[in-house]
Motif scaffolding. Structure first.
Motif, PDB file in Angstrom:
ATOM      1  N   LEU A  66      -6.200  -3.903  30.415  1.00 32.16           N
ATOM      2  CA  LEU A  66      -6.087  -3.756  31.866  1.00 32.16           C
ATOM      3  C   LEU A  66      -5.786  -5.085  32.540  1.00 32.16           C
ATOM      4  CD1 LEU A  66      -6.266  -2.133  34.465  1.00 32.16           C
ATOM      5  CD2 LEU A  66      -8.763  -2.376  34.387  1.00 32.16           C
ATOM      6  N   ALA A  67      -6.420  -6.160  32.086  1.00 29.45           N
ATOM      7  CA  ALA A  67      -6.169  -7.467  32.698  1.00 29.45           C
ATOM      8  C   ALA A  67      -4.701  -7.855  32.544  1.00 29.45           C
ATOM      9  CB  ALA A  67      -7.073  -8.523  32.074  1.00 29.45           C
ATOM     10  N   ALA A  68      -4.136  -7.616  31.360  1.00 33.30           N
ATOM     11  CA  ALA A  68      -2.730  -7.945  31.134  1.00 33.30           C
ATOM     12  C   ALA A  68      -1.828  -7.092  32.015  1.00 33.30           C
ATOM     13  CB  ALA A  68      -2.375  -7.734  29.664  1.00 33.30           C
ATOM     14  N   LEU A  69      -2.142  -5.818  32.163  1.00 36.04           N
ATOM     15  CA  LEU A  69      -1.323  -4.945  33.001  1.00 36.04           C
ATOM     16  C   LEU A  69      -1.413  -5.343  34.473  1.00 36.04           C
ATOM     17  CD1 LEU A  69      -1.756  -1.339  31.568  1.00 36.04           C
ATOM     18  CD2 LEU A  69       0.242  -2.831  31.443  1.00 36.04           C
ATOM     19  N   ARG A  70      -2.585  -5.728  34.918  1.00 38.22           N
ATOM     20  CA  ARG A  70      -2.706  -6.185  36.300  1.00 38.22           C
ATOM     21  C   ARG A  70      -1.882  -7.438  36.529  1.00 38.22           C
ATOM     22  NH1 ARG A  70      -9.124  -4.699  37.225  1.00 38.22           N
ATOM     23  NH2 ARG A  70      -8.737  -2.853  38.529  1.00 38.22           N
ATOM     24  N   SER A  71      -1.867  -8.315  35.552  1.00 46.12           N
ATOM     25  CA  SER A  71      -1.039  -9.518  35.650  1.00 46.12           C
ATOM     26  C   SER A  71       0.436  -9.141  35.713  1.00 46.12           C
ATOM     27  CB  SER A  71      -1.305 -10.434  34.461  1.00 46.12           C
ATOM     28  OG  SER A  71      -0.465 -11.567  34.495  1.00 46.12           O
ATOM     29  N   VAL A 109      -4.957   6.088  18.863  1.00 43.47           N
ATOM     30  CA  VAL A 109      -4.074   7.029  19.554  1.00 43.47           C
ATOM     31  C   VAL A 109      -4.663   7.418  20.909  1.00 43.47           C
ATOM     32  CG1 VAL A 109      -3.064   9.349  19.480  1.00 43.47           C
ATOM     33  CG2 VAL A 109      -3.043   7.916  17.431  1.00 43.47           C
ATOM     34  N   ILE A 110      -5.951   7.705  20.936  1.00 41.28           N
ATOM     35  CA  ILE A 110      -6.608   8.050  22.202  1.00 41.28           C
ATOM     36  C   ILE A 110      -6.570   6.858  23.158  1.00 41.28           C
ATOM     37  CG2 ILE A 110      -8.734   8.851  23.279  1.00 41.28           C
ATOM     38  CD1 ILE A 110      -7.414  10.910  21.430  1.00 41.28           C
ATOM     39  N   GLU A 111      -6.828   5.669  22.635  1.00 37.48           N
ATOM     40  CA  GLU A 111      -6.845   4.476  23.485  1.00 37.48           C
ATOM     41  C   GLU A 111      -5.481   4.233  24.123  1.00 37.48           C
ATOM     42  OE1 GLU A 111      -8.094   1.455  20.806  1.00 37.48           O
ATOM     43  OE2 GLU A 111     -10.244   1.850  21.078  1.00 37.48           O
ATOM     44  N   VAL A 112      -4.423   4.264  23.319  1.00 35.25           N
ATOM     45  CA  VAL A 112      -3.092   3.961  23.846  1.00 35.25           C
ATOM     46  C   VAL A 112      -2.599   5.084  24.756  1.00 35.25           C
ATOM     47  CG1 VAL A 112      -0.666   3.604  23.238  1.00 35.25           C
ATOM     48  CG2 VAL A 112      -2.470   2.469  21.924  1.00 35.25           C
ATOM     49  N   ASN A 113      -2.646   6.306  24.270  1.00 35.94           N
ATOM     50  CA  ASN A 113      -2.026   7.403  25.011  1.00 35.94           C
ATOM     51  C   ASN A 113      -2.795   7.784  26.267  1.00 35.94           C
ATOM     52  OD1 ASN A 113      -0.499   7.281  22.707  1.00 35.94           O
ATOM     53  ND2 ASN A 113      -0.736   9.430  22.157  1.00 35.94           N
ATOM     54  N   LEU A 114      -4.118   7.848  26.165  1.00 40.26           N
ATOM     55  CA  LEU A 114      -4.918   8.273  27.307  1.00 40.26           C
ATOM     56  C   LEU A 114      -5.414   7.089  28.134  1.00 40.26           C
ATOM     57  CD1 LEU A 114      -6.404  10.287  29.054  1.00 40.26           C
ATOM     58  CD2 LEU A 114      -8.179  10.463  27.295  1.00 40.26           C
ATOM     59  N   LEU A 115      -6.187   6.202  27.514  1.00 35.61           N
ATOM     60  CA  LEU A 115      -6.739   5.082  28.274  1.00 35.61           C
ATOM     61  C   LEU A 115      -5.655   4.099  28.694  1.00 35.61           C
ATOM     62  CD1 LEU A 115     -10.058   4.469  26.310  1.00 35.61           C
ATOM     63  CD2 LEU A 115      -9.630   5.926  28.300  1.00 35.61           C
ATOM     64  N   GLY A 116      -4.600   3.981  27.883  1.00 39.83           N
ATOM     65  CA  GLY A 116      -3.477   3.149  28.297  1.00 39.83           C
ATOM     66  C   GLY A 116      -2.801   3.681  29.540  1.00 39.83           C
ATOM     67  N   SER A 119      -5.085   2.908  32.502  1.00 42.03           N
ATOM     68  CA  SER A 119      -4.982   1.492  32.854  1.00 42.03           C
ATOM     69  C   SER A 119      -3.665   1.198  33.570  1.00 42.03           C
ATOM     70  CB  SER A 119      -5.097   0.626  31.594  1.00 42.03           C
ATOM     71  OG  SER A 119      -6.403   0.701  31.051  1.00 42.03           O
ATOM     72  N   THR A 120      -2.595   1.854  33.141  1.00 43.21           N
ATOM     73  CA  THR A 120      -1.309   1.690  33.821  1.00 43.21           C
ATOM     74  C   THR A 120      -1.418   2.131  35.275  1.00 43.21           C
ATOM     75  OG1 THR A 120      -0.099   2.023  31.752  1.00 43.21           O
ATOM     76  CG2 THR A 120       1.112   2.390  33.803  1.00 43.21           C
ATOM     77  N   ALA A 121      -2.040   3.273  35.496  1.00 35.53           N
ATOM     78  CA  ALA A 121      -2.213   3.758  36.865  1.00 35.53           C
ATOM     79  C   ALA A 121      -3.094   2.811  37.676  1.00 35.53           C
ATOM     80  CB  ALA A 121      -2.816   5.158  36.844  1.00 35.53           C
ATOM     81  N   ARG A 122      -4.174   2.353  37.082  1.00 35.76           N
ATOM     82  CA  ARG A 122      -5.094   1.475  37.798  1.00 35.76           C
ATOM     83  C   ARG A 122      -4.404   0.159  38.198  1.00 35.76           C
ATOM     84  NH1 ARG A 122     -10.503   1.997  38.155  1.00 35.76           N
ATOM     85  NH2 ARG A 122     -10.591   3.463  36.399  1.00 35.76           N
ATOM     86  N   ALA A 123      -3.562  -0.362  37.312  1.00 38.42           N
ATOM     87  CA  ALA A 123      -2.902  -1.636  37.581  1.00 38.42           C
ATOM     88  C   ALA A 123      -1.819  -1.517  38.648  1.00 38.42           C
ATOM     89  CB  ALA A 123      -2.303  -2.184  36.290  1.00 38.42           C
ATOM     90  N   PHE A 124      -1.093  -0.409  38.655  1.00 34.91           N
ATOM     91  CA  PHE A 124       0.087  -0.314  39.523  1.00 34.91           C
ATOM     92  C   PHE A 124      -0.118   0.520  40.779  1.00 34.91           C
ATOM     93  CE2 PHE A 124       2.085  -1.732  35.598  1.00 34.91           C
ATOM     94  CZ  PHE A 124       3.028  -2.636  36.080  1.00 34.91           C
ATOM     95  N   LEU A 125      -1.211   1.261  40.885  1.00 37.23           N
ATOM     96  CA  LEU A 125      -1.401   2.094  42.073  1.00 37.23           C
ATOM     97  C   LEU A 125      -1.417   1.293  43.382  1.00 37.23           C
ATOM     98  CD1 LEU A 125      -3.789   5.025  41.101  1.00 37.23           C
ATOM     99  CD2 LEU A 125      -1.535   5.177  42.187  1.00 37.23           C
ATOM    100  N   PRO A 126      -2.016   0.103  43.433  1.00 39.82           N
ATOM    101  CA  PRO A 126      -1.943  -0.638  44.698  1.00 39.82           C
ATOM    102  C   PRO A 126      -0.505  -0.862  45.166  1.00 39.82           C
ATOM    103  CG  PRO A 126      -3.629  -1.589  43.303  1.00 39.82           C
ATOM    104  CD  PRO A 126      -2.909  -0.573  42.463  1.00 39.82           C
ATOM    105  N   ALA A 127       0.389  -1.192  44.246  1.00 43.21           N
ATOM    106  CA  ALA A 127       1.790  -1.388  44.622  1.00 43.21           C
ATOM    107  C   ALA A 127       2.442  -0.068  45.021  1.00 43.21           C
ATOM    108  CB  ALA A 127       2.556  -2.027  43.462  1.00 43.21           C
TER     109      ALA A 127
END
Length: 299
Positions: A66-71, A109-116, A119-127
């Motif tokens: 998540l930190a990397a995606l927010r960056s 698989v669960i981490e990348v497909n679901l939690l990834g 995390s993508t949504a959490r990082a980019f939703l503000p924008a």
């Protein structure tokens, strides 16, 4: 029909080094969007970005970080001034029976497909809130048709579908639209990698038509790009998937009758070759394993 323009829009695609992600980045660029590619393979990302015009950019990041995606989100906004579209596409898979699967690979698989995806949504939703943009979550036929020998992938894709549908109601009043994209078996490295396993390939050939064939990549991605341009709630890479929505509640009942017969026939071979399918599937899976191994060495 003329393709709907995305001129002036900035689109972020995860899992963009190859397959659906890379092809989608090219398709969105061809419609006028400025694209930002996110993935794990720098050389492949650079190559794909070069095919998307001089303004395209690429970022190496693990979607489970998540930190990397927010960056990345901050850097994309700094570079382009906005983000209008985000496609949560990154995904990996394993095949084979649940009990024979490697627990670490299953969890990944669960981490990348679901939690990834979350995390993508959490990082980019503000924008996206700032631009009143659109988030497309790539799901799968696997979210409609839970199939034996695909437990991790089906669970993860069912999860991201539910996540996207739930999120839609939360962010609608902030001007963000959320869609879910569905693909059947499509000609990508992941599917070709799965087909290298003789037993898995044979099992798939016994699925009922039209779920038993592999579909070309380019037309599927153009349908996804059409859905992005319309900011659709549901996006179907193969047209017949729309009809599957109407009968999806009955599909597990049908599979519950058919699958045991098919599994009984291949079970000896499935057991004999179990060790050969404990890893992630395809080149994207190999890239994920390599990236994780490098991080362990670095730490």
């Amino acid at each position: 029909m003329p393709k709907q323009s995305l001129a002036g829009q900035v689109a972020v695609v995860t899992g963009a080094a190859r397959g659906v992600g890379a092809e989608l980045a090219r398709a969105l660029s061809a419609r006028g969007a400025t694209v930002a590619l996110v993935g794990l393979e720098p050389k492949e990302l650079e190559r794909a970005a070069a095919e998307c015009g001089p303004d395209a950019g690429w970022w190496e990041a693990d979607v489970t970080d998540l930190a990397a995606l927010r960056s990345v989100a901050e850097q994309v906004v700094d570079r382009y001034g906005r983000v209008d579209v985000v496609v949560a596409n990154a995904g990996i898979a394993i095949g084979g029976s649940f009990l024979d699967s490697d627990p670490e690979a299953f969890q990944r698989v669960i981490e990348v497909n679901l939690l990834g995806s979350t995390s993508t949504a959490r990082a980019f939703l503000p924008a996206l809130i700032a631009s009143r943009g659109y988030l497309l979550q790539i799901a799968s036929l696997a979210s409609m048709t839970p199939a034996p020998l695909m437990t991790a992938y089906c669970a993860s894709k069912s999860g991201v579908e539910a996540f996207a549908h739930a999120l839609r109601g939360e962010v609608a009043n902030q001007g963000v639209r959320v869609g879910v994209g569905y693909l059947s078996w499509t000609d990508t490295d992941m599917v070709r990698g799965a087909d290298e396993d003789d037993v898995m390939r044979e099992m798939r050939t016994h699925l009922p038509w039209p779920t038993n064939r592999t579909y070309p990549l380019a037309p599927a991605v153009q349908r996804i790009a059409d859905g992005i341009a319309r900011r659709s709630v549901h996006v179907y890479a193969q047209g017949w998937l729309r009809g599957y929505q109407l009968i999806r509640g009955q599909i597990p009942l049908v599979l519950g009758r058919i699958a045991p017969l098919q599994l009984r026939a291949i079970e000896p071979r499935l057991r004999e070759t179990a060790d050969a399918r404990r890893g992630l599937v395809g080149r994207g899976g190999a890239a994920d394993e390599q990236a994780r191994a490098a991080r362990k060495v670095g730490s």
